[in-house]
Scaffold this active site. Sequence first.
Site, PDB file in Angstrom:
ATOM      1  N   ARG A   6      21.697  -3.349  47.322  1.00  0.00           N
ATOM      2  CA  ARG A   6      20.448  -3.305  46.606  1.00  0.00           C
ATOM      3  C   ARG A   6      20.023  -1.916  46.221  1.00  0.00           C
ATOM      4  O   ARG A   6      18.936  -1.720  45.775  1.00  0.00           O
ATOM      5  CB  ARG A   6      19.308  -3.845  47.485  1.00  0.00           C
ATOM      6  CG  ARG A   6      18.789  -5.105  46.980  1.00  0.00           C
ATOM      7  CD  ARG A   6      19.724  -6.182  47.115  1.00  0.00           C
ATOM      8  NE  ARG A   6      21.000  -5.740  47.388  1.00  0.00           N
ATOM      9  CZ  ARG A   6      22.047  -6.244  46.800  1.00  0.00           C
ATOM     10  NH1 ARG A   6      21.896  -7.191  45.973  1.00  0.00           N
ATOM     11  NH2 ARG A   6      23.215  -5.818  47.063  1.00  0.00           N
ATOM     12  N   ASP A  21      29.617  -8.955  42.812  1.00  0.00           N
ATOM     13  CA  ASP A  21      28.224  -8.984  43.251  1.00  0.00           C
ATOM     14  C   ASP A  21      27.287  -8.415  42.196  1.00  0.00           C
ATOM     15  O   ASP A  21      27.658  -7.590  41.366  1.00  0.00           O
ATOM     16  CB  ASP A  21      28.054  -8.217  44.558  1.00  0.00           C
ATOM     17  CG  ASP A  21      28.266  -6.731  44.395  1.00  0.00           C
ATOM     18  OD1 ASP A  21      29.287  -6.353  43.801  1.00  0.00           O
ATOM     19  OD2 ASP A  21      27.420  -5.944  44.835  1.00  0.00           O
ATOM     20  N   GLU A  22      26.064  -8.906  42.264  1.00  0.00           N
ATOM     21  CA  GLU A  22      24.923  -8.349  41.537  1.00  0.00           C
ATOM     22  C   GLU A  22      25.081  -8.312  40.022  1.00  0.00           C
ATOM     23  O   GLU A  22      24.653  -7.368  39.375  1.00  0.00           O
ATOM     24  CB  GLU A  22      24.599  -6.946  42.051  1.00  0.00           C
ATOM     25  CG  GLU A  22      24.109  -6.934  43.472  1.00  0.00           C
ATOM     26  CD  GLU A  22      23.546  -5.573  43.873  1.00  0.00           C
ATOM     27  OE1 GLU A  22      22.620  -5.576  44.692  1.00  0.00           O
ATOM     28  OE2 GLU A  22      24.013  -4.539  43.381  1.00  0.00           O
ATOM     29  N   LEU A  23      25.668  -9.330  39.427  1.00  0.00           N
ATOM     30  CA  LEU A  23      25.601  -9.410  37.971  1.00  0.00           C
ATOM     31  C   LEU A  23      24.151  -9.694  37.599  1.00  0.00           C
ATOM     32  O   LEU A  23      23.586 -10.710  38.009  1.00  0.00           O
ATOM     33  CB  LEU A  23      26.500 -10.532  37.456  1.00  0.00           C
ATOM     34  CG  LEU A  23      26.490 -10.688  35.933  1.00  0.00           C
ATOM     35  CD1 LEU A  23      27.201  -9.515  35.276  1.00  0.00           C
ATOM     36  CD2 LEU A  23      27.121 -12.010  35.516  1.00  0.00           C
TER      37      LEU A  23
END
Length: 853
Positions: free
Chosen positions: A3, A534-536
């Site tokens: 994050r 991750d995190e598209l």
Amino acid sequence: MERLLKNKTIYGSCALALLLLAAPLTEAIAATPAASQVSGYASGAKLTLRWELQRNLFSAAGIRAQTRFILTNQDKLPLPAQGWSLYFNCMDGVESGTLPSKLILEQVAGSLFRLRPAPDFAGLAPGQTLEIAYYHPDMIIKMAKAPVGPYLVYDAVPDQGVAITDFEWLPVTRPEQLDKGNSGAKPVVTPQDTYLRNTQATLLPAAEVPPVLPTPLQLHPGSGTLVLKAQPAISAPAALGREAALARSLFPAGLAAAGGPVLKLAVGKVEGQASPEAYSLTVRADSGISIVGNSAAGVFYGLETLRDLLPLPGAAELSVREVSIVDAPRFGYRGFQLDVARNFHTKQTVFKWLDLMARYKLNKFHFHLTEDEGWRLQINGLPELTAIGAVRGHSDKPGVRLQPAYGSGPDPADPHGSGYYTRADYIEILRYAAARHIEVIPELEMPGHARAAVQAMEARYHRLKSAGDKDAAKYLLNDFDDRSVYKSPQLYNDHVLNPGLESSFTFIEQVVKEVVALHREAGVPLHTIHMGGDELPNGAWEKSPAAHATMQRLKLETTADLWDYFYDRVDTILHKHGLFTSGWEELAARKTMLNGRHKLIPNPRFTQRGFSAYVWNNTEGAEDFAYRLANAGYDIVLAPVTKMYLDMSYNPNPDEPGVNWGAYIELDSVYNFMPLDYLKEASEANRVGKDALTDYGKRRVRGLEATLFTETVRDPRRIDYLVMPRLLAVAERAWAPDPAWATEPDADKAAALRRIGWTGFVNALSQRVLPRLDLEHADIDYRIAPPGLMLDGDRVLANHLLPGITMRYTSDGSAPTATSPLVSGPIMEHGVIQVAAFDRNGRRGNVARIERP
């Protein structure tokens, strides 16, 4: 997955890019013109800059942080009214706009921001100080959100930045700075809080300290002692040559050369144990030492256990108590992930951590090689990936290098912003790991977290197109007509591979082919590549003509279907090379909507494809997502942010390094982790509606992985501090069976058993494991926690997380040194009492302070 943040845009000229592509990194850096000074104006090298958190503000509209820069011109020349910019990086961003100081604060890209004069700014005369007040869009608790890497650029020489080296954060100690309002954020940890937490364990007599870490499956002590007055006679077949060399290294050179007991190494059947890493170890006073492993790896781990059983270096007598051990790991996957993309770390640092992993029986090295802010592996046929994607620094034009990130500053020679592993480096790392029975799992981040690759391939396209190359777009990763609106958690909006371009898959095929070739040349098997996932960000691809054309051709309804198409293609590429696909949890997830909100569910499409999903998110309603994936048929590796992310700070105190977006993780937070039943720790309310592991799901849990992302980690010593000793608790949970307290249904009995187990664990650390590293001069600056302090009537009580560690104190307000008085009981002096713990080499840990009137 992380994050935190990343950065934006690359700079430079296409002409310079031609030079960079033909040269190694060192030559590319040398080709950059040295920063020069604009005649008649102040030098950035002679400015001083301070940053201060003034307070967090709480209102019905939300929370924001009031902060300020304090800029002083120490030069004999003025900072002019116009024609300059002051750049800096800032995690999670700042509020842009025109400031009361008559400066304009604006985002350049990602986490790169700049201050520049508004039209009515009057300049800064020699000796003058300017306060620059501005706001952050959220509360600041950790200094990870503070600005880093400031540098000055004059418009007259826009390609040259000068670092402001006299830059500091002012302390965060005043009540208004520490106020967290009604946010629910955890308060600072006081010395008294620490004292009470430390009472969970007591000092054990040496004879009661657990002798081996991680805890063996079976250990039966004998009654005698094997005394070693000469070097053991090592008996081992040729196939165990490396293990025999390790065995010889365990014993001091000062022993007599011959006449010692037999140390027999062999590969054979370990009774009752199917794991290839299982071993048996026996020590007998009359017959010596025998280690049998189901494989060479088992023999290797038996030797690491023998190392634990030996006395500490410098002991008066070298002897080993008789013992019989049968041991095997709980999980076949026991991993550590090191991110070298956000901040680069040398292969010597990698070797150091491979050594530590091997010592504590970790066997998977997850090598995070690519990110938005750096591509760290040389790939044949794609020189731009390292000539551009591995270099960070200031430049005025796109196409030469990536922008500064995480405080790397303007200089492309910065050793943490810039750097990569050559093919020879990577092969050397592979062989080094293999000699220690560690599998290297390279990670290639995609389709998000891919800005370094996207920018490098775009620069390649422009260079080749300008040269008239008809094949210029062969490896292009982004659609120039894409108008999608999105923002990553790291503030990017241009960092995503586009699955609508066939060139994206051509690029992936080329990179995978070259990674496979590197492993083949090293003679080291490659079973999988971690392909990110991750995190598209929501919104990616939605307004891309190339993506929409592919969706229409394949009759795909949503971008979630396009995601499935992308990873179907990726998996096909890997399978062609005999590999299975690994990735973050999103790779095995399906985006859908529930009550108007985005939700991830197990993706039914890939359950039979052999994907291995690394599950990081156990927060915000996703506490059971790992278990849901396993129950659905996915192989999973548990890497939960609240237990295994070692870039998380130990506690909320501002001076404690690390980040806090996911959790605060003390040593006992890791120790308390119950891999197959971690919902047991959750409150009753948080367990409602959550899935536990089924018996089928338990068989899909491959193991555990500790993770270190390096947004805040430029100095290798910071790795030591954040990782150790928490990695030892990871090793314990990954290797050892469930402790008694984890399976005891009665809460009171479980608490008592946990106290016994915890006491044994921290005593092993304080009396054996960490002192051995100290005395071997293993070059590990592990975190030495601050002592706990508490006023008790007319005395000060002190204790420590590591029972028995040396503590020293002062009463005059000065910091303790290695010659200060020892803490041997209650401290009776009055004044400002400061206490610190010291390792066996006299290195001081964090200082605790309390006033006794």
